[in-house]
Design a protein around this motif. Structure first.
Motif, mmCIF file in Angstrom:
data_model
loop_
_atom_site.group_PDB
_atom_site.id
_atom_site.type_symbol
_atom_site.label_atom_id
_atom_site.label_comp_id
_atom_site.label_asym_id
_atom_site.label_seq_id
_atom_site.Cartn_x
_atom_site.Cartn_y
_atom_site.Cartn_z
ATOM 1 N N GLN A 35 5.312 2.625 1.682
ATOM 2 C CA GLN A 35 5.669 2.426 3.433
ATOM 3 C C GLN A 35 4.386 2.029 4.048
ATOM 4 O O GLN A 35 3.668 2.503 3.622
ATOM 5 N N SER A 36 4.696 0.830 5.019
ATOM 6 C CA SER A 36 3.559 0.358 5.685
ATOM 7 C C SER A 36 3.161 1.374 6.610
ATOM 8 O O SER A 36 3.069 1.161 7.945
ATOM 9 N N THR A 37 2.349 2.619 6.571
ATOM 10 C CA THR A 37 2.226 3.156 8.152
ATOM 11 C C THR A 37 0.753 3.337 7.593
ATOM 12 O O THR A 37 0.443 2.337 7.177
ATOM 13 N N GLU A 75 -1.747 4.883 5.219
ATOM 14 C CA GLU A 75 -1.539 3.855 4.353
ATOM 15 C C GLU A 75 -2.971 2.468 4.141
ATOM 16 O O GLU A 75 -3.122 1.881 3.264
#
Length: 109
Positions: free
Chosen positions: A2-4, A7
């Motif tokens: 996921q594009s947190t 990250e």
């Protein structure tokens, strides 16, 4: 993944430290070769010019000016991934500086 935010930070740090070594086989091999060529030039040509010219301050001044110009060039580019020519110049600079510092440690000065 996921594009947190974590990250994204991790990817940014990874690309910052390993950006030269990420890419195709051709890009990585040329980067390594120029790093080794820079080491060779730094260890051999500086000694050659020191003996030929005989003035250590002049040789060191020219080398410092060249290295500083390459650093200024590196920081002025904000393109990712870097063009291959800049990667090669940067690795040449890193290899040369490493060779000179290693030579200074060997001489004890």
């Amino acid at each position: 993944m996921q594009s947190t935010r974590f990250e994204q930070v991790r990817q940014h740090v990874t690309h910052y430290f390993l950006g030269t070594w990420i890419g195709t086989w051709r890009r990585r091999s040329l980067a390594l070769i120029t790093l080794l060529v820079g080491f060779y030039l730094g260890s051999n040509l500086t000694v050659y010019y020191l003996q030929k010219i005989g003035q250590r301050p002049l040789v060191v001044l020219v080398m410092v000016v060249i290295v500083e110009l390459l650093v200024r060039l590196r920081t002025s580019v904000h393109v990712y991934p870097w063009p291959m020519s800049l990667v090669l110049l940067d690795n040449l600079r890193i290899g040369t500086v490493y060779a000179v510092v290693l030579e200074a440690y060997k001489l004890g000065s």
